[in-house]
Design an enzyme around this catalytic site. Structure first.
Site, PDB file in Angstrom:
ATOM      1  N   TYR A  63       0.863  -1.185   0.000  1.00 57.67           N
ATOM      2  CA  TYR A  63       0.000   0.000   0.000  1.00 57.67           C
ATOM      3  C   TYR A  63       0.897   1.232   0.000  1.00 57.67           C
ATOM      4  CZ  TYR A  63      -4.165  -2.732   1.127  1.00 57.67           C
ATOM      5  OH  TYR A  63      -5.208  -3.613   1.090  1.00 57.67           O
ATOM      6  N   TYR A 102      -0.230  -9.738  -0.017  1.00 59.50           N
ATOM      7  CA  TYR A 102       0.737  -9.265   0.969  1.00 59.50           C
ATOM      8  C   TYR A 102       0.640 -10.085   2.253  1.00 59.50           C
ATOM      9  CZ  TYR A 102      -3.284  -6.629   2.786  1.00 59.50           C
ATOM     10  OH  TYR A 102      -4.505  -6.260   3.261  1.00 59.50           O
ATOM     11  N   ARG A 112      -2.780 -12.083   2.646  1.00 63.44           N
ATOM     12  CA  ARG A 112      -4.066 -11.652   2.080  1.00 63.44           C
ATOM     13  C   ARG A 112      -3.998 -11.835   0.574  1.00 63.44           C
ATOM     14  NH1 ARG A 112      -7.771  -8.059   3.530  1.00 63.44           N
ATOM     15  NH2 ARG A 112      -8.965  -9.506   2.282  1.00 63.44           N
ATOM     16  N   HIS A 115      -6.753  -8.081  -3.778  1.00 64.59           N
ATOM     17  CA  HIS A 115      -8.115  -7.561  -3.637  1.00 64.59           C
ATOM     18  C   HIS A 115      -8.111  -6.053  -3.834  1.00 64.59           C
ATOM     19  CE1 HIS A 115      -6.309  -7.284   0.386  1.00 64.59           C
ATOM     20  NE2 HIS A 115      -7.090  -6.230   0.564  1.00 64.59           N
ATOM     21  N   HIS A 117     -10.311  -2.649  -2.473  1.00 68.17           N
ATOM     22  CA  HIS A 117     -11.309  -2.124  -1.541  1.00 68.17           C
ATOM     23  C   HIS A 117     -12.204  -1.136  -2.273  1.00 68.17           C
ATOM     24  CE1 HIS A 117      -9.040  -3.479   2.075  1.00 68.17           C
ATOM     25  NE2 HIS A 117      -7.991  -3.267   1.294  1.00 68.17           N
TER      26      HIS A 117
END
Length: 194
Positions: A63, A102, A112, A115, A117
């Protein structure tokens, strides 16, 4: 102690208030993945003029905020966020890259899956809904605690992007669709709905 927020933190990107405001006005336009979105009510009618936001990791699973401590390479050309308003038919198209998986800061080797959000804001911030979409066939879906927190298999399936040959651009972008239904039996599972 700092409060935790879901979604992009533009000031953490080193942007001043004016720069952040200008950044928010930009549409995310990164090559790779086209996601046409239909925002629908429980009767599958379009929901127009609704603020939609996305945030995601870069292709390496990082991120773009200072709180992400994953040891992955930064991408100086990718902020990982986008914002738009749905049109009269409840549609908008985000163009982005495929996010990376990640690791979680937990014991063991827990990751995870890739994906994206989504945040959907109604008439006020108090009407904000948040969800995630995933990629079909990702082997990490079987062990992902967020995906598997949705007990109904049909509801989990509504969180998976659908490949769309019609939205794929040859040699440029693979197209997927992700329709969000706000209420009713076919409602998209939301993270913050009771």
């Amino acid at each position: 102690r700092r409060a935790r927020f879901a979604g992009p933190q533009f000031l953490e990107l080193g942007l001043g208030l004016l720069e952040a405001a200008r950044y928010l006005l930009l549409r995310l336009a990164i090559l790779g993945l086209g996601v046409p979105l239909d925002l629908l009510d429980e009767d599958e009618r379009p929901v127009p003029n609704t603020l939609m936001e996305i945030w995601q990791t870069n292709a390496a699973g990082l991120y773009s905020h200072k709180g992400d401590q994953h040891d992955a390479p930064e991408d100086p050309n990718f902020y990982g966020t986008g914002r738009c308003v749905t049109d009269a038919e409840g549609r908008y198209k985000f163009i982005t890259i495929r996010p990376g998986a990640y690791p979680l800061a937990r014991p063991g080797n827990v990751w995870r899956p890739a994906h994206i959000h989504y945040s959907i804001t109604g008439g006020s911030f108090a009407q904000r809904l948040v969800t995630q979409c995933y990629f079909a066939g990702d082997p990490m879906l079987d062990t992902d605690f967020v995906y598997n927190a949705v007990p109904d298999a049909a509801a989990r399936d509504r969180l998976v992007l659908k490949f769309s040959p019609e939205d794929t651009v040859r040699g440029w972008a693979v197209g997927y669709t992700f329709d969000i239904v706000l209420r009713g039996r076919k409602a998209t599972p939301m993270e913050n709905r009771a």
